[in-house]
Design a protein around this motif. Structure first.
Motif, PDB file in Angstrom:
ATOM      1  N   GLU A  96       0.839  -1.277   0.035  1.00 26.92           N
ATOM      2  CA  GLU A  96       0.075  -0.088   0.023  1.00 26.92           C
ATOM      3  C   GLU A  96       0.893   1.214   0.221  1.00 26.92           C
ATOM      4  OE1 GLU A  96      -3.066   0.393  -0.407  1.00 26.92           O
ATOM      5  OE2 GLU A  96      -3.644  -1.767  -0.270  1.00 26.92           O
ATOM      6  N   HIS A  97       0.270   2.247  -0.579  1.00 33.85           N
ATOM      7  CA  HIS A  97       0.865   3.545  -0.663  1.00 33.85           C
ATOM      8  C   HIS A  97       2.373   3.248  -1.501  1.00 33.85           C
ATOM      9  CE1 HIS A  97      -1.955   4.744   2.271  1.00 33.85           C
ATOM     10  NE2 HIS A  97      -1.328   3.945   2.987  1.00 33.85           N
ATOM     11  N   GLY A  98       2.449   2.381  -2.469  1.00 36.10           N
ATOM     12  CA  GLY A  98       3.601   2.126  -3.350  1.00 36.10           C
ATOM     13  C   GLY A  98       4.773   1.446  -2.685  1.00 36.10           C
ATOM     14  N   THR A  99       4.491   1.023  -1.472  1.00 40.11           N
ATOM     15  CA  THR A  99       5.592   0.637  -0.549  1.00 40.11           C
ATOM     16  C   THR A  99       6.328  -0.662  -1.298  1.00 40.11           C
ATOM     17  OG1 THR A  99       4.492  -0.402   1.003  1.00 40.11           O
ATOM     18  CG2 THR A  99       5.313   1.780   1.541  1.00 40.11           C
ATOM     19  N   ALA A 100       7.660  -0.875  -0.996  1.00 34.57           N
ATOM     20  CA  ALA A 100       8.254  -2.160  -1.357  1.00 34.57           C
ATOM     21  C   ALA A 100       7.807  -3.438  -0.850  1.00 34.57           C
ATOM     22  CB  ALA A 100       9.671  -2.173  -1.297  1.00 34.57           C
ATOM     23  N   VAL A 101       7.670  -4.576  -1.320  1.00 32.36           N
ATOM     24  CA  VAL A 101       7.089  -5.740  -0.988  1.00 32.36           C
ATOM     25  C   VAL A 101       8.633  -6.544  -0.554  1.00 32.36           C
ATOM     26  CG1 VAL A 101       5.927  -7.729  -1.219  1.00 32.36           C
ATOM     27  CG2 VAL A 101       5.121  -5.766  -2.150  1.00 32.36           C
ATOM     28  N   ILE A 102       8.659  -6.981   0.581  1.00 29.13           N
ATOM     29  CA  ILE A 102       9.863  -7.832   1.188  1.00 29.13           C
ATOM     30  C   ILE A 102       9.360  -9.227   1.119  1.00 29.13           C
ATOM     31  CG2 ILE A 102      11.825  -8.089   2.367  1.00 29.13           C
ATOM     32  CD1 ILE A 102      11.586  -5.374   0.814  1.00 29.13           C
ATOM     33  N   LEU A 103       9.921 -10.274   0.440  1.00 29.87           N
ATOM     34  CA  LEU A 103       9.276 -11.576   0.646  1.00 29.87           C
ATOM     35  C   LEU A 103      10.173 -12.466   1.747  1.00 29.87           C
ATOM     36  CD1 LEU A 103       8.569 -12.282  -3.192  1.00 29.87           C
ATOM     37  CD2 LEU A 103       6.923 -11.803  -1.410  1.00 29.87           C
ATOM     38  N   PRO A 104       9.691 -13.262   2.498  1.00 29.74           N
ATOM     39  CA  PRO A 104      10.384 -14.107   3.220  1.00 29.74           C
ATOM     40  C   PRO A 104      11.470 -15.078   2.588  1.00 29.74           C
ATOM     41  CG  PRO A 104       8.247 -14.845   3.295  1.00 29.74           C
ATOM     42  CD  PRO A 104       8.254 -13.554   2.298  1.00 29.74           C
ATOM     43  N   PRO A 105      12.278 -15.536   2.972  1.00 35.93           N
ATOM     44  CA  PRO A 105      13.222 -16.645   2.350  1.00 35.93           C
ATOM     45  C   PRO A 105      12.352 -17.789   1.988  1.00 35.93           C
ATOM     46  CG  PRO A 105      14.346 -15.833   4.352  1.00 35.93           C
ATOM     47  CD  PRO A 105      12.821 -15.249   4.458  1.00 35.93           C
ATOM     48  N   VAL A 106      11.509 -18.034   2.506  1.00 37.98           N
ATOM     49  CA  VAL A 106      10.695 -19.314   2.342  1.00 37.98           C
ATOM     50  C   VAL A 106       9.821 -19.437   0.994  1.00 37.98           C
ATOM     51  CG1 VAL A 106       8.450 -18.607   3.413  1.00 37.98           C
ATOM     52  CG2 VAL A 106       9.092 -21.183   3.302  1.00 37.98           C
ATOM     53  N   ASP A 107       9.685 -18.139   0.442  1.00 47.26           N
ATOM     54  CA  ASP A 107       8.910 -17.669  -0.866  1.00 47.26           C
ATOM     55  C   ASP A 107      10.179 -17.776  -1.961  1.00 47.26           C
ATOM     56  OD1 ASP A 107       6.541 -17.628   0.102  1.00 47.26           O
ATOM     57  OD2 ASP A 107       6.661 -15.568   0.406  1.00 47.26           O
ATOM     58  N   GLU A 108      11.170 -18.090  -1.727  1.00 48.03           N
ATOM     59  CA  GLU A 108      12.372 -17.702  -2.797  1.00 48.03           C
ATOM     60  C   GLU A 108      12.285 -18.914  -4.059  1.00 48.03           C
ATOM     61  OE1 GLU A 108      15.515 -16.035  -4.480  1.00 48.03           O
ATOM     62  OE2 GLU A 108      14.570 -15.536  -2.597  1.00 48.03           O
ATOM     63  N   ALA A 109      11.994 -19.789  -3.837  1.00 48.65           N
ATOM     64  CA  ALA A 109      11.763 -20.889  -4.989  1.00 48.65           C
ATOM     65  C   ALA A 109      10.698 -20.664  -5.742  1.00 48.65           C
ATOM     66  CB  ALA A 109      11.730 -22.341  -4.332  1.00 48.65           C
ATOM     67  N   ILE A 110       9.406 -20.165  -5.389  1.00 43.46           N
ATOM     68  CA  ILE A 110       8.211 -19.817  -5.970  1.00 43.46           C
ATOM     69  C   ILE A 110       8.727 -18.533  -6.811  1.00 43.46           C
ATOM     70  CG2 ILE A 110       5.857 -19.218  -6.089  1.00 43.46           C
ATOM     71  CD1 ILE A 110       5.751 -20.958  -3.447  1.00 43.46           C
ATOM     72  N   LYS A 111       9.549 -17.563  -6.086  1.00 38.36           N
ATOM     73  CA  LYS A 111       9.522 -16.270  -6.541  1.00 38.36           C
ATOM     74  C   LYS A 111      10.663 -16.611  -7.808  1.00 38.36           C
ATOM     75  CE  LYS A 111      12.794 -12.465  -5.929  1.00 38.36           C
ATOM     76  NZ  LYS A 111      14.044 -11.729  -4.713  1.00 38.36           N
TER      77      LYS A 111
END
Length: 362
Positions: A96-111
């Motif tokens: 929201e408000h154009g802020t950055a999305v920081i993904l957790p390490p567990v999502d790295e493979a799907i990312k």
């Protein structure tokens, strides 16, 4: 003496011939140039021996709509949706408000898997609301500027090929949320022969249920970006056509500033400021304070700094020698009067020069 007289006679004869034939030759040459200009304005360009553009044109323009001239008053109004602006200040959540999305390490493979397919962090997009709020990073003068009370309607044309589902729909929702509803006649999504399953029946069902102003038209085969745009232009029915990319987000009060210059002069083509959505984390930020378009001798697009007089007039529109090709608005009738796009163009990169030169000539 006799030889000199003969030489003098030949010179006088040559001079007389040039005096008579010269103007006729120039008249013929300039007459040919005028005919060539007329053909270019109609969208007929020669592309080399044996090339007949008229025969190769696969997409004929629709009947021309009524002209814009004289339809719009100069009475002005504030087009901001202040209720929505206030509501957006209270929103909280991922992105929201154009802020950055920081993904957790567990999502790295799907990312990484989605990265290979899309070339950007599509998983980050999936974590963000389809109608997220954006920061208001406009010039301060934009926040108080008023525009014509009556403006032309717009058809928003968005071509796509295998676009990620959430980025495509966020583009659509940003237009719906941040546009006065009476100004958006339709949003035309042009499917350029995508093969992702969710871009077929699932997309059709979604827009039918949630965004009825959207219509999806599909190419029968892979056409490339430019011919896909032509398909969308043929389906457009509003006064003004606006081309957008399939992975962008329209910001607050974005539409009236694009429409007013066209209401003033239907032969004006208007390009918006293009901000940046970070491909890694979907953070939204400004690119710069604007630039004029140009190109070098190798036809690479270049951005030139604004002139001092343009900077003094901010946030008023400024003139540019060459337009950007991705996002712009123009009178739909004028688009077809210039011949639309040359259907011989397959991919992006040359269309901005073609339209820029046509507008300059026409």
């Amino acid at each position: 003496m006799r030889r000199n007289a003969v030489t003098l006679f030949k010179c006088l004869l040559l001079f007389g011939t040039l005096m008579v034939a010269g103007p006729l030759t120039l008249k013929y040459l300039f007459s040919g140039s005028e005919q060539l200009l007329g053909r270019e304005s109609a969208g007929v360009f020669d592309n080399g021996p044996g090339y007949d553009r008229r025969a190769s044109r696969e997409i004929d323009p629709p009947p021309l709509p009524a002209k814009l001239d004289g339809k719009f008053s100069v009475k002005r109004k504030d087009w901001h949706n202040y209720a929505q602006i206030e509501e957006d200040t209270k929103r909280a959540g991922t992105g929201e408000h154009g802020t950055a999305v920081i993904l957790p390490p567990v999502d790295e493979a799907i990312k990484q898997e989605l990265y290979k397919v899309n070339g950007f962090n599509a998983l980050a997009s999936d974590k963000i609301s389809l109608n997220r709020s954006l920061p208001d990073i406009r010039h301060p003068g934009c926040k108080t500027k008023q525009y014509f009370e009556k403006l032309p309607t717009a058809s928003i044309v968005i071509p796509f090929h295998n676009e990620h589902f959430t980025t495509l729909l966020r583009t659509v929702w940003s237009v719906i949320r941040n546009s006065p509803p009476e100004l958006v006649k339709e949003i035309v999504l042009v499917d350029d022969d995508s093969d992702k399953v969710f871009l077929k029946a699932e997309l059709d069902d979604y827009v039918k249920k949630h965004v009825p102003k959207v219509k999806v038209v599909r190419a029968e085969k892979r056409e490339g970006l430019i011919r896909a745009r032509l398909i969308g232009a043929k389906a457009a029915t509003a006064d003004v056509i606006i081309f957008l990319d399939s992975h962008c987000e329209a910001s607050v009060n974005w539409l009236p500033p694009l429409l007013e210059p066209i209401a003033e002069d239907r032969k004006t083509v208007v390009c918006p400021f293009i901000d940046v959505i970070d491909y890694e984390n979907f953070a939204y930020r400004a690119q710069d304070e604007g630039a004029r378009g140009s190109f070098d001798w190798e036809f690479y697009y270049k951005r030139l700094p604004l002139l001092p007089e343009d900077l003094k007039r901010m946030p008023e529109p400024f003139k540019s020698p060459v337009m950007a090709g991705g996002l712009f608005a123009m009178d739909l009738q004028y688009f077809w009067e210039l011949g639309g796009y040359d259907p011989g163009l397959d991919v992006w990169g040359g269309e901005q020069y073609e339209l820029s030169f046509k507008v300059e000539i026409g």
